[in-house]
Each structure stands twice: as C-alpha cells, then as structure tokens.
Write an enzyme that holds these catalytic residues in place. Structure first.
Site, mmCIF file in Angstrom:
data_model
loop_
_atom_site.group_PDB
_atom_site.id
_atom_site.type_symbol
_atom_site.label_atom_id
_atom_site.label_comp_id
_atom_site.label_asym_id
_atom_site.label_seq_id
_atom_site.Cartn_x
_atom_site.Cartn_y
_atom_site.Cartn_z
ATOM 1 N N VAL A 18 0.860 -1.197 0.000
ATOM 2 C CA VAL A 18 0.000 0.000 0.000
ATOM 3 C C VAL A 18 0.887 1.235 0.000
ATOM 4 C CG1 VAL A 18 -1.776 1.294 1.272
ATOM 5 C CG2 VAL A 18 -1.838 -1.202 1.275
ATOM 6 N N ASP B 232 -6.884 -2.252 -8.375
ATOM 7 C CA ASP B 232 -5.660 -2.148 -7.566
ATOM 8 C C ASP B 232 -5.959 -1.358 -6.281
ATOM 9 O OD1 ASP B 232 -2.529 -2.193 -7.404
ATOM 10 O OD2 ASP B 232 -3.133 -0.120 -7.038
ATOM 11 N N GLY C 24 6.956 2.755 -14.805
ATOM 12 C CA GLY C 24 6.950 1.649 -13.843
ATOM 13 C C GLY C 24 5.899 1.817 -12.749
ATOM 14 N N LYS D 266 -5.976 -2.614 -2.264
ATOM 15 C CA LYS D 266 -5.351 -1.925 -1.125
ATOM 16 C C LYS D 266 -6.395 -1.637 -0.040
ATOM 17 C CE LYS D 266 -1.795 -0.155 -4.144
ATOM 18 N NZ LYS D 266 -1.530 0.780 -5.239
#
Ligand code: HSE
Length: 339
Positions: free
Chosen positions: A153, A221, A207, A225
């Site tokens: 996270v 995503d 990235g 988290k």
C-alpha cells in the site's frame, strides 16, 4: 541476510538496485548486509547460488532470460520455483511477482512454502494479504517468522507502519485516501491536456502501472489496497463477504477533466475504508481539499482516529525504487526483530 527474489520485474529490480547502490550505507548505519542467493521468474527461468548472485550481472540480464547470467561453480539454473523456495539456504523470500487479486496464486502458495521452510516473507505483491491475511499471519506466528507487506500500500511510503505501529493505541475509525499512483498520474496529466491513452503509456513506462494496467484504471488495484487495509486494521470487514463498490477512471473524459477545472475542482480516485465496508470511486474535489493537491504518482492516506482526529500521510504511491524501498524497510524490520 540471504534473500530469494520471486519476481524480477520493475519492483524486484528496484530492490536489487537499492541493495547494490546503498550497500555501504546500509552496512554502516544499520549493520545490514544482504545477499541475493536466488531469483525466480515466471517466464525467464530461475537462478540459485548459495554463495550469492552478482547483482550487477543480474541486472544486466534482467530483461532477457536468466540463462544469460554467466556460469560459475555452484550455480543452479532452472530449479522449479517451489523447489528453490523450499530448498534454498535463505533467510527471507521477497515476493514481487505480479499481483493476482482474484486468487493470490501462485504467490500465496509461495508464501506458505517459504514460511513452511523457515523463511521470513516480505512482499510487494498485493494478492496474498488481500486474500489470506489472517491465515498467513497465523502461519508466520506459528513458525516464529515475520510477514512484511509495507510495499503493498503506497509503495514504500509507510502507510501501514504508521497505522500499525505509530498509531497503535488509537482506534482507527476510517481510512480515506488516494491509493493508486497510475490513475492519479493519468488524471494529473489529463489536466495538462494529455490524452488518456498517452498518459497511461507514460505511467507504464515509468513503472507505475500493474503488469495488466486494467487493474489500475478500473479501480481494482485501489480496491485490493482497501481490502488490505480492512484486513489489517479492521480484521476484515464486518460483513463476512465484505462489501466493496468499485469504479475506476476509464470513463472520465478530457471534457470531464476540463469541466472540473472550470469549476475549481479536480477528479481524484478516492478510496474509503470503514469496518462496515469500502468504496473506490472517482470524485470531484474542490481545490481547497488537501487531497486535491496530491498530484502525479503521489498518494495520500488519512486515518481518522479517536484520540488524534485526522492524521494524513502523503508520499510516493508507486514506482521502481519507491516500491523497492518498501521491501527494504521490511527487510530492515526483519533484521531488527532478529538481531
Ligand atoms: N500499480 C500500482 C499503482 C503500483 O499505480 O499504484 C503500486 O501499488
């Protein structure tokens, strides 16, 4: 500390770079010396050398098959990942393979294999802690091993350590924040007039994005988290099956972004986690809201607590070295716990 790296993509390589570039500093300040003895990838083979692999050479072959790593006495190539994890003489397994938020596999089995063979586990992979936190924590406790997941996270920004350690003693009532770097980067670039597709390509090149970036743009995503926060802070959500409503940013157009700007507002993909449930959705925030000022791949989290009121942390949410640092922070914690 002897490490096996499972996954040698953006994040694994980021950690390797940090270990190479900061070796002297880490030794001098923390007495920390790490050696990568094994690397395992899904598609590019595995390497194991009980005496340690050369980081420079690993990074040089990282884009190709690991077969290109030079021969040396004692080097073993292409052991199966499971065998490497179980049989390697190593202290820690670092799990940094792509996150599977549906089943957590194969990473979850790798975690059990590592714990079962007496290794500590630290991970950037979000699958295992979102799917099986309680079971993994139990397995680690049973074996007296450490489970590190800071990097899951907000990359290396210590969002979890803040909640679990620095705020211990406070009751956390709610968590709110921006927890995906890719979408925050895309929305910020769109404000400067960039098209969605180009901004996503940039986020991938930098990235920030997941291997499959639909997990970022569709909100999964951030949802992963949210589930990690719910598991770790609230013992999962009180509704057995958890309740999580998820919407991403895919439908936000350039016109939507401009309309918000004209009204003195900004779109942000916001996450809210309470003991009752979680929600992930894009919202328009007035510029006066501190979260509206969090731009690019930065993230923010606000913990609402009983004793301190709101406590907010802002920092990197994604990236090669930023996430690599999250793993390093956990490795240093392993060392502190096992001097
Ligand atoms: N793809 C993730 C993000 C990486 O953009 O936030 C960090 O978890």
């Amino acid at each position: 500390m002897r490490l096996i790296l499972v996954g040698f993509g953006t994040v694994g390589q980021g950690l390797a770079e940090i270990l190479r570039d900061k070796a002297a500093e880490l030794r001098a300040h923390y007495g920390f010396e790490a050696q990568i003895v094994g690397v395992a990838t899904g598609q590019r083979g595995t390497l194991y050398h009980p005496g340690g692999l050369n980081i420079e050479q690993l990074l040089a072959v990282s884009q190709a098959h690991l077969d290109r790593y030079p021969d040396s006495l004692g080097l073993q190539r292409n052991l199966s990942i499971e065998r490497l994890i179980r049989e390697a003489q190593a202290d820690v397994m670092v799990e940094a393979s792509p996150s599977n938020l549906q089943t957590a596999q194969p990473a979850l089995d790798y975690c059990y294999a590592a714990l079962g063979s007496g290794k500590h586990v630290v991970m950037a992979n979000k699958g295992p802690i979102s799917i099986a936190y309680r079971e993994l924590a139990q397995a680690a406790r049973r074996g007296g091993r450490k489970l590190g997941f800071e990097a899951t996270v907000m990359a290396g920004t210590p969002a979890l350590r803040l909640a679990l350690e620095a705020l211990a003693g406070c009751r956390i009532l709610q968590v709110k924040g921006i927890l995906n770097g890719t979408t925050n980067y895309i929305l910020t670039q769109m404000e400067s007039g960039m098209e969605y597709g180009e901004a996503l390509q940039q986020a991938q090149a930098l990235g920030y994005a997941e291997t499959d970036p639909t997990a970022d743009v569709d909100g999964w995503d951030a949802a992963g988290k949210a589930v990690i926060l719910a598991n770790v802070l609230f013992g999962g959500q009180s509704d057995e099956h958890g309740t999580i409503a998820v919407r991403g940013i895919r439908e936000i157009t350039q016109a939507d972004v401009q309309a918000a700007q004209a009204a003195g507002e900004r779109w942000k993909l916001l996450v809210r986690v309470t003991p009752e449930g979680s929600i992930v959705k894009p919202v328009r925030l007035p510029l006066s809201d501190p979260l509206a000022q969090v731009g690019g791949a930065f993230n923010a989290v606000t913990y609402t607590t009983d004793l301190l009121g709101d406590v907010t942390l802002v920092g990197a949410g994604a990236g090669r070295l930023q996430t690599g640092f999250g793993l390093l922070a956990d490795l240093l914690a392993v060392q502190r716990a096992n001097p």
